[in-house]
Design a protein around this motif. Structure first.
Motif, PDB file in Angstrom:
ATOM      1  N   SER A 166      18.824  47.342  31.754  1.00 33.47           N
ATOM      2  CA  SER A 166      17.362  47.304  31.771  1.00 33.47           C
ATOM      3  C   SER A 166      16.812  48.458  32.611  1.00 33.47           C
ATOM      4  O   SER A 166      15.829  49.108  32.233  1.00 33.47           O
ATOM      5  N   ALA A 167      17.459  48.716  33.763  1.00 32.51           N
ATOM      6  CA  ALA A 167      17.031  49.816  34.627  1.00 32.51           C
ATOM      7  C   ALA A 167      17.203  51.171  33.940  1.00 32.51           C
ATOM      8  O   ALA A 167      16.479  52.128  34.243  1.00 32.51           O
ATOM      9  N   MET A 168      18.154  51.237  33.001  1.00 33.68           N
ATOM     10  CA  MET A 168      18.389  52.477  32.254  1.00 33.68           C
ATOM     11  C   MET A 168      17.409  52.624  31.088  1.00 33.68           C
ATOM     12  O   MET A 168      17.448  53.628  30.378  1.00 33.68           O
ATOM     13  N   GLY A 169      16.545  51.645  30.896  1.00 36.82           N
ATOM     14  CA  GLY A 169      15.521  51.748  29.867  1.00 36.82           C
ATOM     15  C   GLY A 169      15.837  51.055  28.558  1.00 36.82           C
ATOM     16  O   GLY A 169      15.083  51.195  27.583  1.00 36.82           O
ATOM     17  N   TYR A 170      16.911  50.261  28.531  1.00 33.59           N
ATOM     18  CA  TYR A 170      17.280  49.556  27.302  1.00 33.59           C
ATOM     19  C   TYR A 170      16.831  48.101  27.364  1.00 33.59           C
ATOM     20  O   TYR A 170      16.390  47.607  28.410  1.00 33.59           O
ATOM     21  N   ARG A 171      16.933  47.417  26.232  1.00 34.44           N
ATOM     22  CA  ARG A 171      16.590  45.996  26.149  1.00 34.44           C
ATOM     23  C   ARG A 171      17.855  45.200  25.836  1.00 34.44           C
ATOM     24  O   ARG A 171      18.191  45.005  24.670  1.00 34.44           O
TER      25      ARG A 171
ATOM     26  N   VAL B 219      23.955  48.114  19.123  1.00 38.50           N
ATOM     27  CA  VAL B 219      25.133  48.337  19.963  1.00 38.50           C
ATOM     28  C   VAL B 219      25.611  46.991  20.499  1.00 38.50           C
ATOM     29  O   VAL B 219      24.824  46.222  21.056  1.00 38.50           O
ATOM     30  N   HIS B 220      26.904  46.727  20.337  1.00 37.47           N
ATOM     31  CA  HIS B 220      27.507  45.494  20.842  1.00 37.47           C
ATOM     32  C   HIS B 220      28.516  45.834  21.929  1.00 37.47           C
ATOM     33  O   HIS B 220      29.313  46.763  21.777  1.00 37.47           O
ATOM     34  N   ILE B 221      28.489  45.060  23.018  1.00 37.45           N
ATOM     35  CA  ILE B 221      29.403  45.293  24.136  1.00 37.45           C
ATOM     36  C   ILE B 221      30.159  44.007  24.445  1.00 37.45           C
ATOM     37  O   ILE B 221      29.560  42.933  24.546  1.00 37.45           O
ATOM     38  N   LEU B 222      31.467  44.129  24.603  1.00 33.94           N
ATOM     39  CA  LEU B 222      32.269  43.070  25.201  1.00 33.94           C
ATOM     40  C   LEU B 222      32.345  43.409  26.677  1.00 33.94           C
ATOM     41  O   LEU B 222      32.965  44.400  27.062  1.00 33.94           O
TER      42      LEU B 222
ATOM     43  N   ARG C  94      27.846  55.179  32.855  1.00 33.06           N
ATOM     44  CA  ARG C  94      27.695  56.582  32.458  1.00 33.06           C
ATOM     45  C   ARG C  94      28.403  56.842  31.146  1.00 33.06           C
ATOM     46  O   ARG C  94      27.863  57.500  30.245  1.00 33.06           O
ATOM     47  N   LEU C  95      29.632  56.335  31.020  1.00 32.70           N
ATOM     48  CA  LEU C  95      30.379  56.513  29.773  1.00 32.70           C
ATOM     49  C   LEU C  95      29.683  55.803  28.614  1.00 32.70           C
ATOM     50  O   LEU C  95      29.593  56.345  27.503  1.00 32.70           O
ATOM     51  N   LEU C  96      29.191  54.615  28.879  1.00 33.47           N
ATOM     52  CA  LEU C  96      28.492  53.866  27.841  1.00 33.47           C
ATOM     53  C   LEU C  96      27.266  54.629  27.360  1.00 33.47           C
ATOM     54  O   LEU C  96      27.003  54.735  26.154  1.00 33.47           O
ATOM     55  N   ASP C  97      26.522  55.184  28.296  1.00 30.68           N
ATOM     56  CA  ASP C  97      25.317  55.928  27.940  1.00 30.68           C
ATOM     57  C   ASP C  97      25.666  57.203  27.162  1.00 30.68           C
ATOM     58  O   ASP C  97      25.029  57.534  26.154  1.00 30.68           O
ATOM     59  N   ASP C  98      26.690  57.915  27.601  1.00 29.08           N
ATOM     60  CA  ASP C  98      27.060  59.174  26.967  1.00 29.08           C
ATOM     61  C   ASP C  98      27.672  58.979  25.583  1.00 29.08           C
ATOM     62  O   ASP C  98      27.381  59.741  24.655  1.00 29.08           O
TER      63      ASP C  98
ATOM     64  N   CYS D 261      28.020  55.830  23.639  1.00 27.99           N
ATOM     65  CA  CYS D 261      27.530  54.814  22.692  1.00 27.99           C
ATOM     66  C   CYS D 261      26.014  54.738  22.574  1.00 27.99           C
ATOM     67  O   CYS D 261      25.505  54.295  21.543  1.00 27.99           O
ATOM     68  N   LEU D 262      25.284  55.148  23.597  1.00 27.01           N
ATOM     69  CA  LEU D 262      23.855  54.908  23.608  1.00 27.01           C
ATOM     70  C   LEU D 262      23.021  56.151  23.345  1.00 27.01           C
ATOM     71  O   LEU D 262      21.900  56.054  22.854  1.00 27.01           O
ATOM     72  N   SER D 263      23.541  57.314  23.683  1.00 29.29           N
ATOM     73  CA  SER D 263      22.779  58.540  23.476  1.00 29.29           C
ATOM     74  C   SER D 263      22.876  58.969  22.025  1.00 29.29           C
ATOM     75  O   SER D 263      23.940  58.971  21.422  1.00 29.29           O
TER      76      SER D 263
END
Length: 344
Positions: A61-66, A81-84, A335-339, A341-343
């Protein structure tokens, strides 16, 4: 809509009504707008698992996602995006149904973040992992032990990070001057499971080992000045009342309250994995009882001596080392998730 008879049945059996309400809430949650769906065992009563769910939700949430967190049996979310997320989730020690559900949740380009991997004893379990992780974009594990268990069954990159909960901060509660202790039931699993998944191959008499553990925790409490038991699960509280003659704090399903309790003590005897995680966050000197390799792995990283439950355990505490380094390693999960899977 529910029929009159269904309503009457719910009134007669409140637990059944509660389960139905939880099921319907999960259905609603799955369709609420969210960018990221996170699956894990966040509602089982385990404070450590609850901390993981809260950490994922808060950070993303702090990174701007829901984000939305889902229970361990959820296989579907409308999120792109799905995360385990976190916990010792990749194993087949009580069958493969749960493993299949977890892998189904991330099977189409998702991510596995900060997990533990006790291992896969069955052929079906190993095949599930190979196929279920084949299209996953990112895999991070909380320690090298998990990487070594997963590597034979996954051809992609495995990033060794740390438990995501370690990004949390010390609430800095005033000292109570007491020593916190946390013990849990041990050797409650089948000896074959203990040997394969938790490195107890050298134990030949599990009943005797359990007796030694109970003797150890009794002696430790007798040697401590003013110990107080801090439960991380309601089962911990029951176990402590059954076996120990010390003050036992009432179990509360609250990450904040439990972290404050660990912050308030001057030392911590840590058995559950997240009792050591919380001690690390608070830089509370600790003695680690490594009932599973995940505990000894973290203890090694933060410079704390660890002992198996049935061995000789001196009552000596080590200061937490490398807390900030471990926290940065835990931040790397995001950081890895953002780079990756999310970007876009």
């Amino acid at each position: 809509m529910y029929s009159l008879e269904q309503i009457r049945k719910g009134l007669r059996y409140p637990a059944m009504a509660e389960r139905e309400m939880h099921y319907q809430w999960q259905r609603v949650r799955s369709v609420l707008p969210h960018d990221i769906g996170i699956q894990g065992s966040y509602r089982t009563g385990n404070i450590g698992d609850r901390a993981l769910g809260r950490t994922f939700s808060g950070k993303l949430s702090a990174m701007g996602y829901r984000p939305r967190t889902f229970g361990r049996n959820t296989e579907y979310s409308r999120a792109p995006v799905h995360i385990l997320g976190g916990g010792g989730v990749l194993h087949d020690w009580y069958g493969t149904d749960h493993l299949r559900q977890r892998l189904n949740f991330v099977s189409e380009g998702g991510a596995v973040i900060g997990v533990g991997v006790p291992g896969f004893k069955t052929t079906e379990g190993r095949e599930l992992v190979r196929s279920g992780l084949s299209d996953v974009e990112l895999v991070t594990v909380r320690d090298k032990w998990s990487r070594d268990r997963l590597a034979p069954h996954y051809d992609g990159d495995i990033h060794v990070t740390a438990c995501p909960t370690l990004i949390r901060h010390d609430p800095d509660v005033p000292s109570s001057g007491r020593t916190g202790v946390n013990f849990r039931q041990w050797f409650h699993l089948d000896p074959e499971i203990m040997s394969y998944y938790f490195d107890y191959d050298g134990v030949t008499n599990f009943n005797r080992a359990q007796d030694r553990y109970l003797a150890n925790i009794t002696r430790i409490c007798e040697e401590l000045d003013d110990p107080v038991f801090i439960p991380f699960h309601e089962k911990d509280e029951t176990f402590a009342h059954e076996h120990l003659d010390i003050e036992v704090l009432p179990y509360e399903f609250s990450v904040r309250k439990t972290l404050e309790r660990v912050s308030s003590v001057d030392r911590m005897v840590a058995t559950r994995y997240h009792s050591l995680v919380f001690a690390t966050i608070c830089e509370t000197p600790a003695l680690a009882i490594a009932y599973e390799p995940k505990v000894s792995s973290l203890a090694d990283r933060v410079g704390v001596q660890s002992y198996k439950p049935h061995t000789s355990i001196p009552v000596e505490f080590d200061s937490i080392a490398n807390r900030d380094d471990v926290r940065r390693t835990a931040e790397r999960n995001f950081r890895l998730l953002d780079d990756i899977c999310l970007s876009e």
